[in-house]
Design a protein around this motif. Structure first.
Motif, PDB file in Angstrom:
ATOM      1  N   ARG A  53       2.459  -0.898  -1.320  1.00  0.00           N
ATOM      2  CA  ARG A  53       2.224  -0.142  -2.551  1.00  0.00           C
ATOM      3  C   ARG A  53       3.550   0.146  -3.266  1.00  0.00           C
ATOM      4  O   ARG A  53       3.684  -0.093  -4.458  1.00  0.00           O
ATOM      5  N   GLU A  56       5.086  -3.005  -4.740  1.00  0.00           N
ATOM      6  CA  GLU A  56       4.436  -3.421  -5.990  1.00  0.00           C
ATOM      7  C   GLU A  56       4.837  -2.503  -7.143  1.00  0.00           C
ATOM      8  O   GLU A  56       5.119  -2.968  -8.258  1.00  0.00           O
ATOM      9  N   GLN A  57       4.879  -1.205  -6.872  1.00  0.00           N
ATOM     10  CA  GLN A  57       5.270  -0.266  -7.928  1.00  0.00           C
ATOM     11  C   GLN A  57       6.695  -0.537  -8.393  1.00  0.00           C
ATOM     12  O   GLN A  57       6.995  -0.481  -9.596  1.00  0.00           O
TER      13      GLN A  57
END
Ligand SMILES: [Fe+2]
Length: 189
Positions: A53, A56-57
């Motif tokens: 996560r 990706e951020q």
């Protein structure tokens, strides 16, 4: 625990929010991230999955296209040559983004007449914008494991300034053994 130092006047900042503000004023992003997702012996794939996560951020924040895990220890073949690539002042044509999983190292960041040293350790996320003049070295255990992000799949190359500024600074995280090596190098140079 990260430590931000201003070598000319011996100013030291260890408070997380103060470090974040001081680095932000210099255009450097600094954050503390949770380290509990994976064990110290997790594989690179397990690390990338556990932090998918955040990875990706971060890609979306900086336009990065890929991420990997770099793992360096005293047993790493060619370690001295690898470190020698980055312990001289240089820039990159893309951001240098690291989330430190274990080990310690020091980024020296050079802005105009000012050099700050930033000692990073487990849990520290640092984003140095492209074009920032800097150099990096490991601490005495010569160990670092970190997630890296890249804007270009060909990776990044140091562009040396050849200023020699780096020769005037000792990474304070090193002990006397390092100082001895450095001294020996200067004697033989
Ligand atoms: Fe670099």
């Amino acid at each position: 625990m990260a430590v931000l130092r201003f070598p000319p006047d011996d100013r030291v900042i260890e408070d997380e929010s103060e470090i974040r503000l001081s680095l932000a004023a210099l255009g450097i992003d600094y954050e503390r991230w949770d380290l509990s997702r994976v064990g110290a012996d997790a594989s690179a794939d397990a690390v990338l999955t556990a932090y998918a996560r955040e990875i990706e951020q971060m890609k979306q924040r900086g336009g990065y296209v890929t991420a990997d895990v770099i793992d360096v220890s005293p047993e790493t073949p060619g370690l001295d040559a690898m470190l020698a690539r980055f312990d001289k002042e240089h820039t990159h044509s893309e951001d240098e983004v690291r989330f430190i999983l274990c080990g310690r190292g020091v980024f020296f960041l050079h802005f105009g007449e000012k050099v700050v040293s930033f000692e990073v350790g487990p849990g520290d996320m640092l984003r140095v914008p492209c074009g920032t003049t800097h150099w990096f070295t490991l601490c005495e255990d010569r160990r670092i494991r970190a997630i890296r992000w890249f804007q270009d799949t060909t990776g990044w190359t140091p562009h040396y300034t050849d200023s020699g500024v780096d020769q005037a600074y000792q990474p304070l995280c090193f002990g006397p053994a390092y100082l001895g090596t450095r001294a020996a190098k200067s004697v033989s140079a």
